[in-house]
Structures are given as structure tokens and as C-alpha cells.
Design an enzyme around this catalytic site. Structure first.
Site, PDB file in Angstrom:
ATOM      1  CE  LYS A  42      57.921  29.950  93.800  1.00  0.00           C
ATOM      2  NZ  LYS A  42      56.585  30.215  94.380  1.00  0.00           N
ATOM      3  CE1 TYR A  61      60.591  28.026  95.195  1.00  0.00           C
ATOM      4  CE2 TYR A  61      62.417  29.539  94.793  1.00  0.00           C
ATOM      5  CZ  TYR A  61      61.211  29.245  95.408  1.00  0.00           C
ATOM      6  OH  TYR A  61      60.631  30.168  96.245  1.00  0.00           O
ATOM      7  CB  ALA A  97      46.457  29.792 104.429  1.00  0.00           C
TER       8      ALA A  97
END
Length: 243
Positions: A147, A143, A13
Site C-alpha cells: 500500500k 499489506y 466492485a
């Protein structure tokens, strides 16, 4: 359930997509707990910043246990991510291990801590930020693999948690203008424009494009949608994209 009691945990965030998601949730009057290893710049009465390295399983577990004891978390949005690009011959086992901890293990630890109170409430929303790269992109072994694992995990959880009013969905962005993207593609470069020109929509995505999809899945009224992967990618999932 009204919107006011919602408490969302948003990882990553402190910047980019995660930061924008946190801001939109705060705009709706929700409490937002932001998890990141980087400093946060959000100043809001309902924002709770938490510093944690999600590559560290023990630290993640401590934070999850602490937060689950203090809050009834209604939403988990896992946005934190790293790319670590390498061609096959240069990929290291520790890259697979590290991105597995970040993309798969850390949201599992967090969700395990928060799901019991979601079950008690008969309501919960879990949203993963994945990537169009899960379909395959050169130099993205660690990656793409991790994912893609997120997609399978989300669909499995959707089966398990659906009877309890908890939905689990995935937003898979394509090329989005963030620091992660510019860490690989020079900002405002000819290469950046070439990527945009390849997309059916002829532009690169913004963090707001992704946030809108996340907020759809996060909505109280979206209870009939679960186990889905929504590509927010300008059409790049249709094929033909070269980074």
C-alpha cells in the site's frame, strides 16, 4: 466534458467500498465496468460486470486489452485488495509477491491500457484505494509495504500525466466496517468497540465515508488536485491506534 460520456473501471466492485463506489457512479449516469473475481449483484443497464483474478497478470492483461479496445475509459478506481496478516517471523515471500501483483502491478497494467484514450480526450481520473496501514501496523508487512508503494506510484504518475489533464490521487481509509475488517476483527465485538474508542471521532468508518472522498477526486471539477493522499481514517493517522 459532460458527465454522460464517463466510463469508469472499478476493481473490487463486487463488495464493500468498491461496490458502493460503483453504485454512486451509476447514480451519476456513468457507465461502470466492475472488475472482480467474485460474483457481482449489481443489476443496472450501465453496469458491465467482468470476472478476473487480478493476482493473475496474464488474465489482467487480457481483460485490460479487451476493455481498452471497446471503451474509452475516463476513470480508473483501484479498490481490490487483500490483507494477509502475519507477524515478521511468519511473513512469506509469496505474500509480498502476491500483494504486489494485486495492489501495484494490476492497476499499472489497467492504467497502461486506458491512459492513451485519456490522453487523447485531455481528461482522466485515476484513484487508488490505499490504507492508513501504509504508515505501519503490526502484522501487516506485505499489506503495508504494497500500500505504501501505491503512494509513490501515484505521485510519480501525477507528474507524468498531469500535463494531459489526467489526475492521480489516493484515498487511504482507516478502520472501515467491511468484510475485510470483520475477517480480522470479530463483528460487534469488544475489540471492535475498543478500536472505535481510540479514534478521535469515536466511531469506525463506513464505506460511504470512503466513497465521498473518491467521488471528490473523480469529479470533473477536481482537476487542480493531483498526487495527493487523503486519509479517511477518523484521525487514526494521527497515531496511537492499536488493532
Amino acid at each position: 466534458m459532460s458527465e454522460m460520456p464517463f466510463t469508469a473501471v472499478v476493481t473490487g466492485a463486487s463488495s464493500g467500498i468498491g461496490r458502493d463506489i460503483a453504485l454512486r457512479m451509476l447514480d451519476r449516469g456513468w457507465r461502470v465496468i466492475g472488475l472482480s473475481w467474485q460474483p457481482h449483484d449489481i443489476v443496472h443497464a450501465d453496469f458491465v460486470p467482468v470476472a478476473v483474478d487480478l493476482l493473475d497478470e496474464a488474465a489482467t492483461t487480457r481483460v485490460a486489452q479487451d476493455l481498452s479496445g471497446r471503451y474509452a475509459v475516463s476513470h480508473v478506481v483501484h479498490c481490490a485488495g487483500l490483507i494477509w496478516p502475519n507477524l515478521l517471523e511468519d511473513v512469506k515471500p509469496e505474500e509480498i509477491d502476491g500483494l504486489t501483483r494485486l495492489h501495484v502491478t494490476s492497476p499499472m497494467i489497467l492504467s497502461q491500457a486506458f491512459v492513451p484514450k485519456m490522453r487523447d480526450a485531455g481528461f482522466g481520473r485515476i484513484v487508488f484505494i490505499s490504507s492508513r496501514a501504509a504508515m505501519g501496523v503490526a502484522s501487516r508487512t506485505a499489506y503495508s509495504a504494497t500500500k505504501a508503494a501505491v503512494h509513490g506510484m501515484a505521485r510519480t504518475w501525477a507528474h507524468e500525466l498531469g500535463p494531459h489533464g489526467i489526475t492521480v490521487n489516493v484515498v487511504a481509509p482507516g478502520p472501515i466496517l467491511t468484510d475485510n475488517f470483520w475477517g480480522i476483527i470479530p463483528k460487534d465485538s469488544e475489540r471492535q468497540q475498543k478500536i472505535a474508542d481510540q479514534l478521535p471521532v469515536r466511531r469506525l468508518g463506513t464505506v460511504e465515508d470512503v466513497t465521498r472522498a473518491v467521488m471528490f477526486f473523480a469529479d470533473e471539477a477536481a482537476g487542480y488536485v493531483t498526487g495527493q493522499v487523503l486519509f479517511v481514517c477518523g484521525g487514526s493517522s494521527l497515531g496511537g491506534l492499536s488493532l
